[in-house]
Write a protein that holds these residues in place. Structure first.
Motif, PDB file in Angstrom:
ATOM      1  N   ALA A   1       0.491  -1.110   0.077  1.00 56.27           N
ATOM      2  CA  ALA A   1       0.411   0.098  -0.261  1.00 56.27           C
ATOM      3  C   ALA A   1       0.869   1.346  -0.082  1.00 56.27           C
ATOM      4  N   GLN A   2       1.811   1.190   0.681  1.00 54.10           N
ATOM      5  CA  GLN A   2       2.543   2.493   0.522  1.00 54.10           C
ATOM      6  C   GLN A   2       3.878   2.506  -1.013  1.00 54.10           C
ATOM      7  N   VAL A   3       3.520   1.239  -1.307  1.00 58.50           N
ATOM      8  CA  VAL A   3       4.094   2.245  -3.035  1.00 58.50           C
ATOM      9  C   VAL A   3       3.438   2.770  -3.577  1.00 58.50           C
ATOM     10  N   GLY A   4       1.857   2.836  -3.434  1.00 56.21           N
ATOM     11  CA  GLY A   4       0.866   2.969  -4.242  1.00 56.21           C
ATOM     12  C   GLY A   4       0.035   1.793  -4.875  1.00 56.21           C
ATOM     13  N   LEU A   5       0.154   0.751  -4.435  1.00 47.60           N
ATOM     14  CA  LEU A   5      -1.012  -0.477  -5.069  1.00 47.60           C
ATOM     15  C   LEU A   5      -2.008  -0.493  -3.936  1.00 47.60           C
ATOM     16  N   ASP A   6      -3.328  -1.076  -4.677  1.00 42.52           N
ATOM     17  CA  ASP A   6      -4.661  -1.388  -3.794  1.00 42.52           C
ATOM     18  C   ASP A   6      -4.597  -3.010  -3.098  1.00 42.52           C
ATOM     19  N   VAL A   7      -5.137  -3.051  -2.476  1.00 39.58           N
ATOM     20  CA  VAL A   7      -4.917  -4.802  -1.791  1.00 39.58           C
ATOM     21  C   VAL A   7      -5.971  -4.909  -0.702  1.00 39.58           C
ATOM     22  N   ILE A   8      -6.024  -6.466  -1.409  1.00 38.91           N
ATOM     23  CA  ILE A   8      -7.392  -7.269  -0.083  1.00 38.91           C
ATOM     24  C   ILE A   8      -6.742  -8.538   0.563  1.00 38.91           C
ATOM     25  N   LEU A   9      -6.509  -7.807   1.745  1.00 39.44           N
ATOM     26  CA  LEU A   9      -5.727  -8.806   2.725  1.00 39.44           C
ATOM     27  C   LEU A   9      -7.455  -9.522   3.509  1.00 39.44           C
ATOM     28  N   ILE A  10      -6.762 -10.932   2.763  1.00 34.52           N
ATOM     29  CA  ILE A  10      -7.893 -12.429   3.756  1.00 34.52           C
ATOM     30  C   ILE A  10      -7.008 -12.729   4.752  1.00 34.52           C
ATOM     31  N   ASP A  11      -7.772 -13.036   5.802  1.00 37.68           N
ATOM     32  CA  ASP A  11      -7.743 -14.086   7.037  1.00 37.68           C
ATOM     33  C   ASP A  11      -8.938 -14.957   7.208  1.00 37.68           C
ATOM     34  N   ALA A  12      -8.764 -16.290   8.096  1.00 35.31           N
ATOM     35  CA  ALA A  12      -9.784 -17.541   7.757  1.00 35.31           C
ATOM     36  C   ALA A  12      -9.858 -16.778   9.360  1.00 35.31           C
ATOM     37  N   MET A  13      -9.204 -16.044   9.583  1.00 39.00           N
ATOM     38  CA  MET A  13      -9.286 -16.158  11.351  1.00 39.00           C
ATOM     39  C   MET A  13      -9.946 -14.941  11.665  1.00 39.00           C
ATOM     40  N   PRO A  14     -10.693 -14.328  12.972  1.00 38.29           N
ATOM     41  CA  PRO A  14     -10.725 -13.517  13.438  1.00 38.29           C
ATOM     42  C   PRO A  14      -9.996 -12.518  13.827  1.00 38.29           C
ATOM     43  N   LYS A  15      -9.977 -10.993  13.140  1.00 38.46           N
ATOM     44  CA  LYS A  15      -9.131 -10.017  13.925  1.00 38.46           C
ATOM     45  C   LYS A  15      -8.877  -9.602  15.523  1.00 38.46           C
ATOM     46  N   GLU A  16      -9.764 -10.541  16.317  1.00 34.67           N
ATOM     47  CA  GLU A  16      -9.364 -10.329  17.669  1.00 34.67           C
ATOM     48  C   GLU A  16      -9.071 -11.186  17.874  1.00 34.67           C
ATOM     49  N   ILE A  17      -9.387 -12.410  17.845  1.00 33.57           N
ATOM     50  CA  ILE A  17      -8.217 -13.721  17.520  1.00 33.57           C
ATOM     51  C   ILE A  17      -6.462 -13.893  17.127  1.00 33.57           C
ATOM     52  N   LEU A  18      -6.623 -13.147  16.235  1.00 31.33           N
ATOM     53  CA  LEU A  18      -5.479 -12.778  15.268  1.00 31.33           C
ATOM     54  C   LEU A  18      -3.982 -11.654  15.973  1.00 31.33           C
ATOM     55  N   ALA A  19      -5.394 -10.694  16.696  1.00 29.44           N
ATOM     56  CA  ALA A  19      -4.214  -9.525  17.647  1.00 29.44           C
ATOM     57  C   ALA A  19      -4.571  -9.857  18.460  1.00 29.44           C
ATOM     58  N   ALA A  20      -4.736 -10.427  19.258  1.00 35.14           N
ATOM     59  CA  ALA A  20      -4.842 -10.573  21.498  1.00 35.14           C
ATOM     60  C   ALA A  20      -4.131  -9.709  22.253  1.00 35.14           C
ATOM     61  N   PRO A  21      -4.858  -9.503  22.577  1.00 37.80           N
ATOM     62  CA  PRO A  21      -3.588  -8.485  23.747  1.00 37.80           C
ATOM     63  C   PRO A  21      -3.221  -9.158  24.511  1.00 37.80           C
ATOM     64  N   GLU A  22      -3.934 -10.394  25.314  1.00 37.10           N
ATOM     65  CA  GLU A  22      -3.506 -10.826  26.194  1.00 37.10           C
ATOM     66  C   GLU A  22      -2.154 -10.951  26.191  1.00 37.10           C
ATOM     67  N   PHE A  23      -1.177 -11.562  27.232  1.00 36.10           N
ATOM     68  CA  PHE A  23       0.313 -12.103  27.213  1.00 36.10           C
ATOM     69  C   PHE A  23       0.020 -13.080  27.140  1.00 36.10           C
ATOM     70  N   ASP A  24       1.112 -13.683  25.954  1.00 37.12           N
ATOM     71  CA  ASP A  24       0.916 -15.095  26.113  1.00 37.12           C
ATOM     72  C   ASP A  24       2.848 -15.980  26.410  1.00 37.12           C
ATOM     73  N   GLY A  25       3.839 -15.310  26.319  1.00 36.89           N
ATOM     74  CA  GLY A  25       4.899 -15.252  26.456  1.00 36.89           C
ATOM     75  C   GLY A  25       5.851 -15.642  24.917  1.00 36.89           C
TER      76      GLY A  25
END
Ligand SMILES: Cc1cc2nc3c(=O)[nH]c(=O)nc-3n(C[C@H](O)[C@H](O)[C@H](O)COP(=O)(O)OP(=O)(O)OC[C@H]3O[C@@H](n4cnc5c(N)ncnc54)[C@H](O)[C@@H]3O)c2cc1C
Length: 408
Positions: free
Chosen positions: A24-48
């Protein structure tokens, strides 16, 4: 026919997320797809879980606007100490010492917890208008023709673009559907991952103890805490994983030793079966593979994500130059420039981590004398040591601009 975006990325893990921001920084339009929910991919709890990021990976995250968000939570790695251990005796008393003051550029790298990196990437993605982020969305098929690529989502919807990037991990279906074969093998080793709180300060030093079953890495995090990557045979790792926390720690202590004083478990325990996997090609018509989808290496040198970021920096530079010249970014001629740039570095990292694991992960007396002699040689040869420090910092080879900290 108008396409939905310039690029579709399948897989929104660390590499897919970083790739979306770079492109995106070099000017391209991007669709980013993931099967997982964002909340699980980037959970805030400490997990080590944490990553050893090379200095050049930090440079790149800085260019992507992510580093400022994680800097306060990162821990510089100033020294790395490597020793050869014996079963039941912990690490041998002598070691190779890599000291960051032997190079001018600064710390060799930084330890960063997985959660901080994922959250910062997600925040940056949400602030980037050129990225459409689809979570909880699974790609089930892809079709490539002369003019473009389309992917089919579970549920039947289709999306189209000029280029498809597979960031879908070691079992990449993007690669499999394109008929790209993989080489590799199972290590019959599993890494047990956790965080340990300790009484004494780690002094920003990373330790790698090569034990007969596999390496034990002790990697500095902030506040007298270290991230542990403890590799055992898969059979033994399954036994240890089944233990309660007290018995788990009773197994770890003799390998760990007492150089950091009293130790205790902090956060969860994880286990990762290890294998080596290398795609036979990284590109096809309108398709490129990045990160673990292209190469999955043994974690002993903490190189997996660093290699993925190198792929992204090289691919972004190739595509940006092609776009500025008016070339179609999905053509095989353009994509082969990326493959040529990354193939040697990747193959040599795969080969070196594999050979080090084979040389060190055993109790054979002959191999032990050879490797002890090797460690002694490295420790007494400043030029060789400096070369290895530069390699750990990611400073060797033909570096793409983003890894040098430059905006394209
Ligand atoms: C024990 C251990 C320690 C490590 N330590 C380090 C370290 O210190 N430093 C370092 O640099 N590296 C380290 N690594 C390596 C690093 O973790 C990996 O290289 C990196 O996380 C790979 O990221 P990725 O985005 O390529 O793949 P993945 O994390 O596997 O992400 C793939 C994503 O694709 C998605 N996906 C898959 N299929 C589909 C589909 N069909 N549709 C939609 N989405 C899909 C998945 O949901 C997933 O989110 C370590 C690895 C291990 C196992």
């Amino acid at each position: 026919m108008k396409q939905d975006a310039d690029i579709i990325i399948v897989g929104g893990g660390l590499n897919g997320s970083a790739a979306a921001l770079a492109l995106a920084q070099v000017g391209l339009d991007v669709i980013l797809i993931d099967a997982m929910p964002k909340e699980i991919l980037a959970a805030p709890e400490f997990d080590g879980r944490g990553y050893a990021l090379a200095l050049t990976s930090k440079n790149m995250l800085n260019v992507l606007g992510v580093w400022a968000d994680v800097a306060a939570n990162s821990c510089p790695m100033l020294d790395i100490k490597v020793s050869d251990g014996r079963a039941g005796e912990g690490a041998a008393p002598w070691f190779v010492h890599f000291d960051h003051t032997e190079i001018e550029e600064g710390p060799m790298g930084y330890m960063l917890e997985d959660r901080f990196l994922r959250q910062a990437l997600l925040r940056a993605i949400e602030n980037t208008a050129a990225i459409q982020h689809l979570d909880q969305t699974t790609v089930v098929d892809q079709r490539i023709d002369a003019g473009g690529v389309s992917v089919e989502l579970a549920g039947g919807k289709s999306l189209s673009a000029k280029l498809l990037i597979g960031c879908d991990g070691r079992k990449s279906q993007v690669a499999a559907r394109a008929g790209i074969k993989r080489s590799g093998w199972d290590y019959n080793q599993t890494s047990l991952v956790c965080a340990i709180a300790h009484e004494l300060p780690h002094k920003n030093t990373a330790h790698q103890f090569f034990m007969p079953a596999g390496p034990l890495a002790i990697l500095p995090l902030n506040d007298n805490v270290s991230s542990i990557v403890w590799t055992e045979t898969s059979e033994r790792a399954a036994e240890i994983s089944a233990m309660n926390d007290t018995d788990y720690m009773a197994c770890l202590r003799p390998c760990f030793g007492d150089f950091l004083g009293e130790i205790s478990l902090k956060g969860g325990r994880y286990s990762y079966p290890l294998n080596l996997t290398l795609a036979d090609r990284f590109v096809d018509h309108r398709l490129a593979l990045v990160g673990d989808a292209a190469h999955g290496v043994h974690p002993l040198a903490g190189q997996g994500l660093n290699l993925g970021l190198r792929d992204i920096a090289a691919l972004t530079e190739v595509l940006a130059l092609a776009m500025r010249r008016g070339e179609d970014i999905g053509t095989i001629n353009v994509l082969r420039r990326f493959q040529q740039w990354r193939r040697f570095d990747t193959s040599s990292s795969v080969a070196s981590t594999d050979s080090i694991n084979k040389l060190f992960s055993n109790n054979n007396p002959l191999l032990r004398s050879i490797r002890d002699a090797g460690l002694g040689l490295v420790n007494s040869a400043p030029n060789l040591r400096r070369g290895l420090i530069r390699q750990a910092a990611g400073l060797t080879g033909e570096l793409p601009k983003m890894l040098q900290g430059k905006v394209l």
